[in-house]
Motif scaffolding. Structure first.
Motif, PDB file in Angstrom:
ATOM      1  N   UNK A  88       0.843  -1.193   0.080  1.00 43.60           N
ATOM      2  CA  UNK A  88      -0.186   0.045  -0.021  1.00 43.60           C
ATOM      3  C   UNK A  88       0.894   1.235  -0.080  1.00 43.60           C
ATOM      4  N   UNK A  89       0.351   2.328  -0.613  1.00 45.85           N
ATOM      5  CA  UNK A  89       1.318   3.668  -0.790  1.00 45.85           C
ATOM      6  C   UNK A  89       1.078   4.299   0.501  1.00 45.85           C
ATOM      7  N   UNK A  90       2.097   4.855   1.130  1.00 47.77           N
ATOM      8  CA  UNK A  90       2.337   5.528   2.138  1.00 47.77           C
ATOM      9  C   UNK A  90       2.385   7.228   1.488  1.00 47.77           C
ATOM     10  N   UNK A  91       1.599   7.899   2.170  1.00 44.95           N
ATOM     11  CA  UNK A  91       1.445   9.504   1.791  1.00 44.95           C
ATOM     12  C   UNK A  91       2.355  10.198   2.846  1.00 44.95           C
ATOM     13  N   UNK A  92       3.567  10.642   2.212  1.00 44.13           N
ATOM     14  CA  UNK A  92       4.499  11.316   3.082  1.00 44.13           C
ATOM     15  C   UNK A  92       5.363  10.366   4.024  1.00 44.13           C
ATOM     16  N   UNK A  93       5.977  11.172   4.623  1.00 45.14           N
ATOM     17  CA  UNK A  93       6.937  10.323   5.706  1.00 45.14           C
ATOM     18  C   UNK A  93       6.366   9.965   7.070  1.00 45.14           C
ATOM     19  N   UNK A  94       6.719   9.027   7.781  1.00 45.56           N
ATOM     20  CA  UNK A  94       6.155   8.838   9.212  1.00 45.56           C
ATOM     21  C   UNK A  94       6.811   9.596  10.108  1.00 45.56           C
ATOM     22  N   UNK A  95       6.057  10.181  10.955  1.00 49.61           N
ATOM     23  CA  UNK A  95       6.561  11.076  12.111  1.00 49.61           C
ATOM     24  C   UNK A  95       6.686  10.321  13.289  1.00 49.61           C
ATOM     25  N   UNK A  96       7.595  10.474  14.086  1.00 47.26           N
ATOM     26  CA  UNK A  96       8.214   9.718  15.165  1.00 47.26           C
ATOM     27  C   UNK A  96       8.227  10.790  16.428  1.00 47.26           C
ATOM     28  N   UNK A  97       8.058  10.368  17.586  1.00 46.79           N
ATOM     29  CA  UNK A  97       8.285  10.975  18.827  1.00 46.79           C
ATOM     30  C   UNK A  97       8.409  10.004  19.901  1.00 46.79           C
ATOM     31  N   UNK A  98       9.001  10.478  20.764  1.00 47.87           N
ATOM     32  CA  UNK A  98       9.224   9.720  22.225  1.00 47.87           C
ATOM     33  C   UNK A  98       7.973  10.031  23.089  1.00 47.87           C
ATOM     34  N   UNK A  99       7.486   8.904  23.928  1.00 45.52           N
ATOM     35  CA  UNK A  99       6.398   9.155  24.877  1.00 45.52           C
ATOM     36  C   UNK A  99       6.703   8.531  26.057  1.00 45.52           C
ATOM     37  N   UNK A 100       6.110   8.681  27.191  1.00 44.77           N
ATOM     38  CA  UNK A 100       6.187   8.191  28.330  1.00 44.77           C
ATOM     39  C   UNK A 100       4.695   7.900  29.027  1.00 44.77           C
ATOM     40  N   UNK A 101       4.494   6.714  29.361  1.00 48.46           N
ATOM     41  CA  UNK A 101       3.225   6.114  29.855  1.00 48.46           C
ATOM     42  C   UNK A 101       3.484   5.801  31.513  1.00 48.46           C
ATOM     43  N   UNK A 102       2.951   6.511  32.380  1.00 45.56           N
ATOM     44  CA  UNK A 102       3.102   6.114  33.763  1.00 45.56           C
ATOM     45  C   UNK A 102       4.648   5.685  33.989  1.00 45.56           C
ATOM     46  N   UNK A 103       5.392   6.362  33.619  1.00 43.11           N
ATOM     47  CA  UNK A 103       6.727   6.259  33.784  1.00 43.11           C
ATOM     48  C   UNK A 103       7.492   5.274  33.164  1.00 43.11           C
ATOM     49  N   UNK A 104       6.800   4.597  31.848  1.00 42.30           N
ATOM     50  CA  UNK A 104       7.398   3.629  31.347  1.00 42.30           C
ATOM     51  C   UNK A 104       7.724   4.216  29.847  1.00 42.30           C
ATOM     52  N   UNK A 105       8.884   4.228  29.547  1.00 41.50           N
ATOM     53  CA  UNK A 105       9.270   4.912  27.996  1.00 41.50           C
ATOM     54  C   UNK A 105       8.920   3.949  26.941  1.00 41.50           C
ATOM     55  N   UNK A 106       8.457   4.928  25.839  1.00 37.51           N
ATOM     56  CA  UNK A 106       7.768   4.344  24.598  1.00 37.51           C
ATOM     57  C   UNK A 106       8.130   5.207  23.489  1.00 37.51           C
ATOM     58  N   UNK A 107       7.520   4.860  22.177  1.00 31.26           N
ATOM     59  CA  UNK A 107       7.718   5.423  21.221  1.00 31.26           C
ATOM     60  C   UNK A 107       6.525   5.416  20.050  1.00 31.26           C
ATOM     61  N   UNK A 108       6.249   6.388  19.440  1.00 32.97           N
ATOM     62  CA  UNK A 108       5.126   6.611  18.835  1.00 32.97           C
ATOM     63  C   UNK A 108       5.323   7.030  17.456  1.00 32.97           C
ATOM     64  N   UNK A 109       4.445   6.174  16.530  1.00 35.48           N
ATOM     65  CA  UNK A 109       4.843   6.600  14.909  1.00 35.48           C
ATOM     66  C   UNK A 109       3.558   6.857  14.517  1.00 35.48           C
ATOM     67  N   UNK A 110       3.411   7.773  13.429  1.00 34.54           N
ATOM     68  CA  UNK A 110       2.303   8.088  12.783  1.00 34.54           C
ATOM     69  C   UNK A 110       2.512   8.370  11.388  1.00 34.54           C
ATOM     70  N   UNK A 111       1.677   7.728  10.314  1.00 28.91           N
ATOM     71  CA  UNK A 111       1.610   7.881   9.077  1.00 28.91           C
ATOM     72  C   UNK A 111       0.418   7.759   8.327  1.00 28.91           C
ATOM     73  N   UNK A 112       0.295   8.236   7.156  1.00 24.68           N
ATOM     74  CA  UNK A 112      -1.065   8.510   6.315  1.00 24.68           C
ATOM     75  C   UNK A 112      -0.878   7.265   5.240  1.00 24.68           C
ATOM     76  N   UNK A 113      -1.766   6.366   5.152  1.00 29.12           N
ATOM     77  CA  UNK A 113      -1.870   5.437   4.105  1.00 29.12           C
ATOM     78  C   UNK A 113      -3.135   5.808   3.258  1.00 29.12           C
TER      79      UNK A 113
END
Length: 240
Positions: free
Chosen positions: A160-185
């Motif tokens: 499937x074609x992705x529209x543009x580049x994915x965006x990334x950001x570091x997140x924290x949930x209740x003291x637990x480190x995480x990572x978030x990705x967002x992309x348009x399809x």
């Protein structure tokens, strides 16, 4: 011939008949046994009889599944994520999570004039076991990219074609480190009034060497659900 001699001959005759009868009976029994015996008796020091495999093989244990109970998605590890709202309903998890559950909200009902529907999808569970997880910024990002690629391939198509580049950001949930990705399809479906969907994936460290994953697939015409999903991710509760 005397009477005693006659008696002796008679006795000998009876003995001979008995012996012949016994020999014939024993011979018949062995011949009969050979005829009906289904398996030859193994000779001393011969090759042991092979064990026959059972015709019914044990089934593979299915992977664990998450579930939707009340207002929460409960992963198989007992971590929980709140539903987007009461309008979202239970749905089969099909985005590649380990022990995950999922919910659904119909956005376009019977858009083709028949039975086809299109909507929003949110899932929560564990990181697929095929992906290694390293709790470092680079490791969390890598796991998020892999989880997103698997989810998009299953929900749409690997090509499937992705529209543009994915965006990334570091997140924290209740003291637990995480990572978030967002992309348009890109979405190209006859009669469907949608041109894209937004896929969001968050991977959060659980602190035990494993990670939770939250996935959202939101129709382009309903962007109001994107901040709601981020709020629900921030509210994830860990059981360990």
């Amino acid at each position: 011939m005397s009477r005693n001699t006659q008696r002796l001959v008679g006795v000998l005759s009876l003995i001979v008949v008995a012996v012949l009868t016994t020999v014939l009976s024993v011979t018949w029994m062995w011949n009969k046994a050979d005829a009906i015996s289904p398996v030859a008796v193994p000779a001393p020091n011969s090759t042991p009889l092979e064990t026959v495999s059972p015709s019914v093989k044990p089934t593979v244990t299915p992977p664990p599944e998450g579930k939707v109970v009340g207002s929460q998605i409960i992963a198989s590890n007992n971590d929980t994520m709140a539903l987007m709202s009461s309008a979202w309903t239970d749905n089969g998890e099909n985005s590649g999570l380990y022990g995950g559950g999922a919910t659904w909200l119909t956005v376009h009902d019977r858009y083709d004039g028949k039975k086809a529907t299109w909507g929003n999808y949110v899932a929560f569970g564990g990181l697929n076991k095929q992906f290694p997880f390293v709790n470092t910024p680079a490791g969390r990002k890598d796991a998020t990219i892999k989880a997103a690629s698997l989810a998009i391939g299953k929900l749409y198509d690997p090509n499937v074609k992705l529209l543009g580049k994915a965006t990334h950001r570091a997140i924290t949930v209740d003291g637990h480190a995480g990572h978030e990705l967002t992309v348009k399809v890109e979405v190209k479906v006859p009669k469907l009034k949608e041109t894209y969907s937004t896929v969001m994936v968050a991977v959060i460290d659980r602190g035990d060497g494993t990670a939770d994953v939250a996935i959202a697939d939101i129709a382009g015409s309903t962007p109001q659900w994107l901040p709601v999903w981020r709020t629900r991710v921030a509210q994830i509760q860990f059981s360990n």
